[in-house]
Design a protein around this motif. Sequence first.
Motif, PDB file in Angstrom:
ATOM      1  N   LEU A 115      24.622   9.683  10.169  1.00 43.62           N
ATOM      2  CA  LEU A 115      24.834   8.353   9.589  1.00 43.62           C
ATOM      3  C   LEU A 115      25.530   8.476   8.227  1.00 43.62           C
ATOM      4  O   LEU A 115      26.267   7.577   7.819  1.00 43.62           O
ATOM      5  N   ALA A 116      25.336   9.601   7.570  1.00 51.14           N
ATOM      6  CA  ALA A 116      25.991   9.830   6.281  1.00 51.14           C
ATOM      7  C   ALA A 116      27.509   9.762   6.424  1.00 51.14           C
ATOM      8  O   ALA A 116      28.207   9.325   5.502  1.00 51.14           O
ATOM      9  N   TYR A 117      28.058  10.153   7.598  1.00 51.69           N
ATOM     10  CA  TYR A 117      29.506  10.095   7.803  1.00 51.69           C
ATOM     11  C   TYR A 117      29.997   8.649   7.831  1.00 51.69           C
ATOM     12  O   TYR A 117      31.091   8.344   7.385  1.00 51.69           O
ATOM     13  N   SER A 118      29.155   7.762   8.385  1.00 56.03           N
ATOM     14  CA  SER A 118      29.532   6.346   8.436  1.00 56.03           C
ATOM     15  C   SER A 118      29.652   5.794   7.023  1.00 56.03           C
ATOM     16  O   SER A 118      30.476   4.916   6.756  1.00 56.03           O
ATOM     17  N   MET A 119      28.808   6.326   6.120  1.00 51.28           N
ATOM     18  CA  MET A 119      28.868   5.859   4.734  1.00 51.28           C
ATOM     19  C   MET A 119      30.181   6.281   4.088  1.00 51.28           C
ATOM     20  O   MET A 119      30.715   5.601   3.232  1.00 51.28           O
ATOM     21  N   ARG A 120      30.736   7.413   4.532  1.00 51.18           N
ATOM     22  CA  ARG A 120      31.984   7.901   3.936  1.00 51.18           C
ATOM     23  C   ARG A 120      33.191   7.114   4.442  1.00 51.18           C
ATOM     24  O   ARG A 120      34.205   7.024   3.779  1.00 51.18           O
ATOM     25  N   ASN A 121      33.105   6.601   5.664  1.00 54.84           N
ATOM     26  CA  ASN A 121      34.228   5.834   6.246  1.00 54.84           C
ATOM     27  C   ASN A 121      33.772   4.421   6.588  1.00 54.84           C
ATOM     28  O   ASN A 121      33.516   4.108   7.744  1.00 54.84           O
ATOM     29  N   PRO A 122      33.643   3.589   5.570  1.00 59.15           N
ATOM     30  CA  PRO A 122      32.977   2.302   5.795  1.00 59.15           C
ATOM     31  C   PRO A 122      33.759   1.263   6.614  1.00 59.15           C
ATOM     32  O   PRO A 122      33.149   0.432   7.269  1.00 59.15           O
ATOM     33  N   GLY A 123      35.075   1.338   6.634  1.00 56.21           N
ATOM     34  CA  GLY A 123      35.965   0.325   7.203  1.00 56.21           C
ATOM     35  C   GLY A 123      35.365  -0.711   8.137  1.00 56.21           C
ATOM     36  O   GLY A 123      35.255  -0.458   9.343  1.00 56.21           O
ATOM     37  N   GLN A 124      35.001  -1.865   7.613  1.00 55.82           N
ATOM     38  CA  GLN A 124      34.579  -3.036   8.411  1.00 55.82           C
ATOM     39  C   GLN A 124      33.322  -2.824   9.263  1.00 55.82           C
ATOM     40  O   GLN A 124      33.082  -3.560  10.204  1.00 55.82           O
ATOM     41  N   LYS A 125      32.562  -1.797   8.952  1.00 56.11           N
ATOM     42  CA  LYS A 125      31.406  -1.504   9.809  1.00 56.11           C
ATOM     43  C   LYS A 125      30.181  -2.330   9.434  1.00 56.11           C
ATOM     44  O   LYS A 125      29.214  -2.391  10.201  1.00 56.11           O
ATOM     45  N   GLU A 126      30.226  -2.954   8.253  1.00 52.71           N
ATOM     46  CA  GLU A 126      29.012  -3.585   7.725  1.00 52.71           C
ATOM     47  C   GLU A 126      28.495  -4.738   8.593  1.00 52.71           C
ATOM     48  O   GLU A 126      27.309  -5.058   8.551  1.00 52.71           O
ATOM     49  N   VAL A 127      29.373  -5.342   9.399  1.00 52.83           N
ATOM     50  CA  VAL A 127      28.935  -6.497  10.208  1.00 52.83           C
ATOM     51  C   VAL A 127      28.326  -6.082  11.558  1.00 52.83           C
ATOM     52  O   VAL A 127      27.700  -6.893  12.241  1.00 52.83           O
ATOM     53  N   LEU A 128      28.533  -4.823  11.933  1.00 49.66           N
ATOM     54  CA  LEU A 128      28.167  -4.406  13.294  1.00 49.66           C
ATOM     55  C   LEU A 128      26.661  -4.466  13.564  1.00 49.66           C
ATOM     56  O   LEU A 128      26.238  -4.845  14.652  1.00 49.66           O
ATOM     57  N   LEU A 129      25.860  -4.108  12.569  1.00 50.51           N
ATOM     58  CA  LEU A 129      24.404  -4.128  12.768  1.00 50.51           C
ATOM     59  C   LEU A 129      23.898  -5.565  12.930  1.00 50.51           C
ATOM     60  O   LEU A 129      23.099  -5.860  13.819  1.00 50.51           O
ATOM     61  N   ALA A 130      24.404  -6.455  12.059  1.00 50.94           N
ATOM     62  CA  ALA A 130      23.983  -7.859  12.149  1.00 50.94           C
ATOM     63  C   ALA A 130      24.349  -8.448  13.510  1.00 50.94           C
ATOM     64  O   ALA A 130      23.578  -9.204  14.109  1.00 50.94           O
ATOM     65  N   LYS A 131      25.524  -8.078  14.007  1.00 47.33           N
ATOM     66  CA  LYS A 131      25.961  -8.564  15.330  1.00 47.33           C
ATOM     67  C   LYS A 131      25.010  -8.082  16.421  1.00 47.33           C
ATOM     68  O   LYS A 131      24.629  -8.845  17.303  1.00 47.33           O
ATOM     69  N   LEU A 132      24.659  -6.808  16.341  1.00 48.34           N
ATOM     70  CA  LEU A 132      23.752  -6.249  17.356  1.00 48.34           C
ATOM     71  C   LEU A 132      22.384  -6.917  17.273  1.00 48.34           C
ATOM     72  O   LEU A 132      21.807  -7.312  18.291  1.00 48.34           O
ATOM     73  N   ILE A 133      21.891  -7.079  16.042  1.00 45.09           N
ATOM     74  CA  ILE A 133      20.556  -7.680  15.877  1.00 45.09           C
ATOM     75  C   ILE A 133      20.548  -9.130  16.381  1.00 45.09           C
ATOM     76  O   ILE A 133      19.570  -9.576  16.989  1.00 45.09           O
ATOM     77  N   SER A 134      21.643  -9.841  16.177  1.00 49.74           N
ATOM     78  CA  SER A 134      21.687 -11.244  16.630  1.00 49.74           C
ATOM     79  C   SER A 134      21.513 -11.337  18.149  1.00 49.74           C
ATOM     80  O   SER A 134      21.045 -12.339  18.674  1.00 49.74           O
ATOM     81  N   LYS A 135      21.862 -10.272  18.857  1.00 50.37           N
ATOM     82  CA  LYS A 135      21.741 -10.282  20.325  1.00 50.37           C
ATOM     83  C   LYS A 135      20.329  -9.954  20.804  1.00 50.37           C
ATOM     84  O   LYS A 135      19.992 -10.208  21.951  1.00 50.37           O
ATOM     85  N   ILE A 136      19.521  -9.356  19.950  1.00 48.54           N
ATOM     86  CA  ILE A 136      18.191  -8.930  20.410  1.00 48.54           C
ATOM     87  C   ILE A 136      17.043  -9.585  19.641  1.00 48.54           C
ATOM     88  O   ILE A 136      15.883  -9.439  20.015  1.00 48.54           O
ATOM     89  N   GLU A 137      17.350 -10.306  18.573  1.00 44.15           N
ATOM     90  CA  GLU A 137      16.267 -10.767  17.689  1.00 44.15           C
ATOM     91  C   GLU A 137      15.302 -11.735  18.359  1.00 44.15           C
ATOM     92  O   GLU A 137      14.150 -11.854  17.944  1.00 44.15           O
ATOM     93  N   GLU A 138      15.751 -12.402  19.432  1.00 40.18           N
ATOM     94  CA  GLU A 138      14.848 -13.311  20.156  1.00 40.18           C
ATOM     95  C   GLU A 138      13.653 -12.566  20.745  1.00 40.18           C
ATOM     96  O   GLU A 138      12.605 -13.159  21.004  1.00 40.18           O
ATOM     97  N   ASP A 139      13.826 -11.274  20.972  1.00 39.47           N
ATOM     98  CA  ASP A 139      12.759 -10.482  21.603  1.00 39.47           C
ATOM     99  C   ASP A 139      11.713  -9.994  20.605  1.00 39.47           C
ATOM    100  O   ASP A 139      10.776  -9.291  20.989  1.00 39.47           O
ATOM    101  N   TYR A 140      11.904 -10.305  19.344  1.00 39.33           N
ATOM    102  CA  TYR A 140      10.988  -9.781  18.313  1.00 39.33           C
ATOM    103  C   TYR A 140      10.461 -10.888  17.398  1.00 39.33           C
ATOM    104  O   TYR A 140      11.078 -11.943  17.258  1.00 39.33           O
ATOM    105  N   ASP A 141       9.306 -10.583  16.784  1.00 40.09           N
ATOM    106  CA  ASP A 141       8.757 -11.472  15.754  1.00 40.09           C
ATOM    107  C   ASP A 141       9.168 -10.985  14.363  1.00 40.09           C
ATOM    108  O   ASP A 141       9.292 -11.773  13.435  1.00 40.09           O
TER     109      ASP A 141
END
Lengths: 282, 173
Positions: A115-141
């Motif tokens: 994951l440290a490599y992702s920190m070195r090459n950030p290019g537009q990656k910051e939205v990817l986690l939020a996008k993934l979570i938006s697809k699964i968050e209904e399954d969690y409290d």
Amino acid sequence: MAKKVSLINMKGGVGKSTLTVNLAWQFAGLRKWNKKVLVVDLDPQFNASQYLIGVSKYEEIVKKNIPTIWDVFEQHSHTPGKGKLKALAPESVLYNVVSYNDGSRIDLIPSCLELAYSMRNPGQKEVLLAKLISKIEEDYDLILLDCAPTESVLTTAAYLSSDYLLVPVKPEYLSSIGLPLLVRSMEEFIDGPYGDHDLKLAGVVFNATSEYSPEEITAKKEVKSIAKQNEWYIFKEEVSYSRSYPKGAREGKPIFKTSYARTSQASKFHAFAVEFAEKINL
Amino acid sequence: MKTQRELDLLVDISKLLKKYGPETFESLSELILNTEITEQLSQILIQSSKTARSIQKEKRETRAKQKISIPKLLIDLEKIEPEKYQLLMNFHTDLVEKKILTSLRDLKNFAMECGLPEIHSNSRQKALNPLINSLVKFPNEQLIQITQSLDKYDSSDRSLEKWSNIILKKDTS
């Protein structure tokens, strides 16, 4: 809709991972709550993953190439010889830690050193986690994100994926300096392109406290002053230092199950969990 | 007279002689001199002594078990809700035999995890009945879940050596 909370401080060693894991166990494991909890390990040091699943299960993740948080950030990256990677199926990155018969459970998105490599090459990656979570968050409290103690693309990703921040602070000089660094990080986020994202500070929790140490009293006073300036809530319940926390990590158990843990330590943590749950309306 | 042991026997015989009289002693002397019979007699005595010890042990265990009473609420369930009675009886037996929740602390944690009223007893034995009494109120399905969820934590290998192998990418197979 899940409550999404990032545990963050720009100082390492303040107990973010221990708090994350123990909160997950409180809310999923205690019948009082029976929640479905997802832990997102956003730290390349992967302490939360180590604590939650232990080495044998982590080995299985490595050997079977089970996707980790790295795959979330690198899902669209080009790999020499492999061409463009396929978009990641959200459920493929969820690793079940424990499931209870009543439906409550803890799932983990494990982390890894890469994951440290992702920190070195950030290019537009910051939205990817939020996008993934938006697809699964209904399954969690509750979704708890255990953050790395440095400002990077991972911090922005955590802000974008969260409704709340929980800031653990160890009441000592160097640890409290992490707080103004966090203030700066949040201000930069608000002034940046994602400034309209609704992010609240659930509060600051004093972690690993002892009693009557002059250094601790000074540090608490300073932290309270910064909190006041920024209108930050300070949790009334503190998490006191106990040898049972590192022991729990070694045994893969929450504080309320750790052998020899004094009942008072377990009760103190429980009291904090109650206040935290009230604060975020869990 | 040869040995001390023989002297001791003679003293014992004298006492018996006094107790039963020389006539009884004389009428039995032929029988006593038959080695086969004395051997059998000795075996019978050893066996009966073992049996007596085992009976005593059994009695002690029964007394200990009787001290742990079955809660009245549970006994009452037998006719009204036999299925729940069986579930809780099995749970109670496992508790009494210390197969599960072996310490008072474990019991208190279990009560907390299940959202049961806090246990204030200061001994494990005293805490058993209040625990069972609070469980009686749960529906059967929930009771099955509760009793099955006793150990949900990972206790696999967590050694530094194994973590080092993973982090340093050494072959762990």
